[in-house]
Enzyme design. Structure first.
Site, PDB file in Angstrom:
ATOM      1  N   THR A 109     -42.695  19.159   2.938  1.00  0.00           N
ATOM      2  CA  THR A 109     -41.813  20.248   2.510  1.00  0.00           C
ATOM      3  C   THR A 109     -40.746  19.653   1.599  1.00  0.00           C
ATOM      4  O   THR A 109     -40.570  18.436   1.552  1.00  0.00           O
ATOM      5  CB  THR A 109     -41.126  20.907   3.718  1.00  0.00           C
ATOM      6  OG1 THR A 109     -40.339  19.911   4.373  1.00  0.00           O
ATOM      7  CG2 THR A 109     -42.144  21.455   4.701  1.00  0.00           C
ATOM      8  N   GLU A 167     -45.819  25.172   5.361  1.00  0.00           N
ATOM      9  CA  GLU A 167     -46.241  25.178   6.774  1.00  0.00           C
ATOM     10  C   GLU A 167     -47.318  26.218   7.066  1.00  0.00           C
ATOM     11  O   GLU A 167     -47.906  26.239   8.134  1.00  0.00           O
ATOM     12  CB  GLU A 167     -45.032  25.489   7.677  1.00  0.00           C
ATOM     13  CG  GLU A 167     -44.021  24.373   7.810  1.00  0.00           C
ATOM     14  CD  GLU A 167     -42.943  24.403   6.723  1.00  0.00           C
ATOM     15  OE1 GLU A 167     -43.222  24.931   5.624  1.00  0.00           O
ATOM     16  OE2 GLU A 167     -41.847  23.892   6.976  1.00  0.00           O
ATOM     17  N   TRP A 208     -23.509  40.981   5.177  1.00  0.00           N
ATOM     18  CA  TRP A 208     -24.466  40.182   4.430  1.00  0.00           C
ATOM     19  C   TRP A 208     -24.800  40.801   3.084  1.00  0.00           C
ATOM     20  O   TRP A 208     -24.966  42.008   2.977  1.00  0.00           O
ATOM     21  CB  TRP A 208     -25.759  40.033   5.229  1.00  0.00           C
ATOM     22  CG  TRP A 208     -25.583  39.273   6.508  1.00  0.00           C
ATOM     23  CD1 TRP A 208     -25.605  39.795   7.766  1.00  0.00           C
ATOM     24  CD2 TRP A 208     -25.377  37.870   6.650  1.00  0.00           C
ATOM     25  NE1 TRP A 208     -25.417  38.789   8.689  1.00  0.00           N
ATOM     26  CE2 TRP A 208     -25.272  37.599   8.041  1.00  0.00           C
ATOM     27  CE3 TRP A 208     -25.253  36.801   5.759  1.00  0.00           C
ATOM     28  CZ2 TRP A 208     -25.064  36.316   8.543  1.00  0.00           C
ATOM     29  CZ3 TRP A 208     -25.042  35.530   6.258  1.00  0.00           C
ATOM     30  CH2 TRP A 208     -24.947  35.301   7.631  1.00  0.00           C
TER      31      TRP A 208
HETATM   32  P1  ADP Z   1     -39.748  24.893  -0.643  1.00  0.00           P
HETATM   33  O1  ADP Z   1     -39.502  26.082  -1.535  1.00  0.00           O
HETATM   34  O2  ADP Z   1     -38.668  24.718   0.382  1.00  0.00           O
HETATM   35  O3  ADP Z   1     -40.192  23.720  -1.360  1.00  0.00           O
HETATM   36  P2  ADP Z   1     -42.165  26.154   0.126  1.00  0.00           P
HETATM   37  O4  ADP Z   1     -42.779  26.010  -1.205  1.00  0.00           O
HETATM   38  O5  ADP Z   1     -42.983  25.944   1.315  1.00  0.00           O
HETATM   39  O6  ADP Z   1     -40.981  25.193   0.277  1.00  0.00           O
HETATM   40  O7  ADP Z   1     -41.414  27.532   0.140  1.00  0.00           O
HETATM   41  C1  ADP Z   1     -41.426  28.413   1.205  1.00  0.00           C
HETATM   42  C2  ADP Z   1     -40.379  29.471   1.016  1.00  0.00           C
HETATM   43  O8  ADP Z   1     -40.486  30.089  -0.266  1.00  0.00           O
HETATM   44  C3  ADP Z   1     -40.482  30.595   1.980  1.00  0.00           C
HETATM   45  O9  ADP Z   1     -39.914  30.270   3.225  1.00  0.00           O
HETATM   46  C4  ADP Z   1     -39.727  31.701   1.253  1.00  0.00           C
HETATM   47  O10 ADP Z   1     -38.326  31.568   1.425  1.00  0.00           O
HETATM   48  C5  ADP Z   1     -40.052  31.444  -0.179  1.00  0.00           C
HETATM   49  N1  ADP Z   1     -41.138  32.327  -0.615  1.00  0.00           N
HETATM   50  C6  ADP Z   1     -42.436  32.036  -0.680  1.00  0.00           C
HETATM   51  N2  ADP Z   1     -43.144  33.074  -1.143  1.00  0.00           N
HETATM   52  C7  ADP Z   1     -42.276  34.071  -1.384  1.00  0.00           C
HETATM   53  C8  ADP Z   1     -42.379  35.418  -1.865  1.00  0.00           C
HETATM   54  N3  ADP Z   1     -43.536  35.961  -2.223  1.00  0.00           N
HETATM   55  N4  ADP Z   1     -41.254  36.140  -1.960  1.00  0.00           N
HETATM   56  C9  ADP Z   1     -40.060  35.613  -1.620  1.00  0.00           C
HETATM   57  N5  ADP Z   1     -39.901  34.361  -1.169  1.00  0.00           N
HETATM   58  C10 ADP Z   1     -40.981  33.599  -1.035  1.00  0.00           C
END
Ligand code: ADP
Length: 548
Positions: A197, A340, A455
């Site tokens: 991550t 994850e 919020w």
């Molecule tokens: P990081 O962005 O921390 O590198 P990830 O690529 O695993 O890790 O990102 C996961 C996060 O990206 C999710 O928990 C969410 O906050 C955001 N995310 C993923 N897909 C979407 C979506 N379609 N719309 C909004 N947020 C999203």
């Protein structure tokens, strides 16, 4: 055959064959059924799945010759290209673990991750050597560095640990047996891949996928009505292969027998659009910032073959999706996921129940992240008490996920805080779920702005600002405030040549959001900072808001 039914306490076992789910099967199926289908890498290289499988068979024995044991982590530091695909297939098919590394990591994170994963070998695009080789001295565990030719003539250091991929493959005898037959039922749970991550909140954590989870995820994303990849598709993963398995698109294409188009190292908009037009791409996936960069040139290319565009990683502003729908007749379909979750958990779009809805209502449905894939369960829970909240489209809670392709732990670290007592993953996202099971992401918990005890959703505010025609990119972050605790600040990049003012943007969004949501300040920038996976970097902007 004797009847082997087990009847105990009134339950009865089925009598189906206990065959393992493996990436080896995905590979050999493509080799048998789709040997003639194309794998194109930008720059003009065109191989068939048959040829790719032939390469994989040599890679298998090349890895043996390098003394890479089963279970060893084999890292890739590469763009989306054909050799990377061979590693995607050959490493897990031989029971090694593919660790795809984000090529944009800082040296510090890179060294942490390679050390933590205990990578035995690193396969690196020649053009990317300068980004990783300076760390080699601090990575004593890496025994071999294999350079993937990529058309560049980047100098290769003289070092006995370095070898050339094509030479290794050419010198190797092909493995002639069945990879699939080397797996027992228990082996389906062997690790097949490892992704870290991003580590925005603490050190990066390793998510360790299994053969079983990968195959099921693949089937889930292939399901008709979702992405529905099929043999007639031409699939372009713009999302990097190091970003959460490129959302399952490479394995999905191989499983479906779809042609695969790999964009190489360039993410330049005209390059991607030319590739989409020339190869008649039907399905492509990218983060919203990439879709934003392509949007102004959509009408300059023949994209008539496109049938499905996938957007994820962060919220797709409805205005962006509508720009695509107007220009090429295909909206951007939301997919929610995270590293994850392999990563796809939820896919958006309208269903039959929305057929008679107004255009505006349909836009609103498409703005939602969507419904969970088969086998994935989602729920929302009160952040304080952990109590499950109603699926009424109103209650906002932390999104929790469970399913056979959802992480149950992290590699080599206890992370109890990320999981609930009953084993669900806590995502750190805030969402609502409605009576139809549609999930709407309100915000990431850490991105939500707390103003005077109430919020403010940065995602909603961004969608409102992005609906102004002059806005190209926008990110809203919190600035500490002595009176309200936090107040929103909007960072905006405008279309070239436009001089839209803060007052004009305020006027545009005033009818759309509550008065106290209106940003205290608009900061105009030429382009907004991005993370290693191409998303807008709220971390960087929060820092700048704090110090401004
Ligand atoms: P990081 O962005 O921390 O590198 P990830 O690529 O695993 O890790 O990102 C996961 C996060 O990206 C999710 O928990 C969410 O906050 C955001 N995310 C993923 N897909 C979407 C979506 N379609 N719309 C909004 N947020 C999203």
């Amino acid at each position: 055959m004797p009847d082997q039914s087990r009847v105990a306490g009134g339950v009865l076992d089925g009598l189906m064959q206990p065959r393992p789910l493996t990436i080896a099967h995905v590979l050999e199926r493509a080799e048998r059924l789709f040997a003639h289908k194309d794998v194109v890498t930008a720059g003009g290289e065109r191989l068939t799945y048959g040829e790719v499988a032939g390469q994989v068979r040599r890679l298998a024995t090349a890895l043996d010759a390098l003394g890479v044991p089963a279970g060893a982590r084999v890292a890739t530091f590469a763009s989306n290209n054909r050799r990377h695909l061979e590693l995607y297939l050959g490493v897990p098919a031989t029971k090694r673990v593919l660790h795809s590394i984000n090529i944009r990591l800082s040296a510090e994170h890179l060294e942490y991750i390679v050390g933590h994963a205990e990578d035995d070998v690193v396969f690196v695009d020649r053009g990317l050597l300068p980004r990783i080789w300076p760390s080699a001295g601090r990575l004593p565990g890496v025994r071999h560095w294999v350079v993937l030719p990529d058309g560049t003539d980047t100098p290769i250091p003289a070092d006995p640990r370095i070898s050339d991929y094509d030479e290794l493959i050419a010198a190797a005898e092909p493995f002639t047996g069945s990879f699939e037959d080397t797996f027992t039922l228990a082996d389906e749970n062997l690790a097949s891949g490892l992704c870290y991550t991003s580590g925005t909140t603490g050190p990066p954590k390793g998510v360790l996928y299994s053969h079983r989870s990968t195959v099921l995820h693949c089937l889930g994303t292939l399901a008709a009505g979702l992405i529905g990849l099929c043999e007639s598709d031409v699939v372009l993963p713009i999302v990097p292969m190091f970003h959460a398995n490129a959302w399952g698109l490479p394995y999905g294409a191989v499983m479906a027998g779809a042609s695969l188009v790999l964009p190489g190292a360039s993410a330049e908009p005209a390059h991607l659009l030319r590739l989409m037009a020339a190869e008649r791409v039907t399905v492509a996936g990218a983060v919203p910032t990439v879709w934003t960069s392509l949007a102004p040139q959509l009408r300059d290319h023949d994209l008539s073959a496109t049938r499905f565009l996938l957007g994820g990683g962060s919220a797709v502003p409805p205005a962006l999706s509508e720009t695509y729908r107007a220009a090429i007749g295909v909206p951007i379909t939301h997919s929610w996921g995270m590293t994850e979750v392999s990563p796809v958990g939820v896919i958006g779009g309208t269903r039959t129940q929305h057929r008679d809805a107004t255009a505006a209502e349909q836009v609103a449905v498409r703005a939602a992240q969507g419904q969970p894939l088969p086998l994935v369960n989602v729920r929302i829970a009160d952040v304080e008490t952990g109590a499950e909240l109603p699926r009424d489209g109103q209650a906002v809670g932390e999104l929790q996920v469970a399913g056979p392709w959802v992480a149950g732990g992290y590699f080599k670290v206890g992370e109890a805080g990320s999981f609930t007592g009953d084993g669900w993953l806590r995502t750190g996202d805030l969402a609502t779920i409605d009576a139809d099971g549609y999930l709407r992401l309100v915000d990431r918990m850490k991105d939500l702005i707390k103003s005077g005890g109430e919020w403010i959703s940065s995602v909603e505010l961004e969608a409102a600002i992005a609906s102004h025609p002059d806005v190209v990119e926008v990110a809203v972050v919190a600035r500490p405030d002595p009176r309200w605790m936090e107040r929103p600040v909007a960072y905006v990049a405008l279309r070239e040549g436009r001089a839209t003012t803060a007052d004009e943007l305020l006027g545009h969004i005033t009818p759309m959001v509550a008065k106290w949501w209106l940003p205290d300040e608009f900061v105009f920038m030429a382009t907004l900072p991005k993370t290693g996976t191409g998303k807008l970097s709220k971390l960087a902007l929060r820092d700048s808001a704090r110090t401004a």
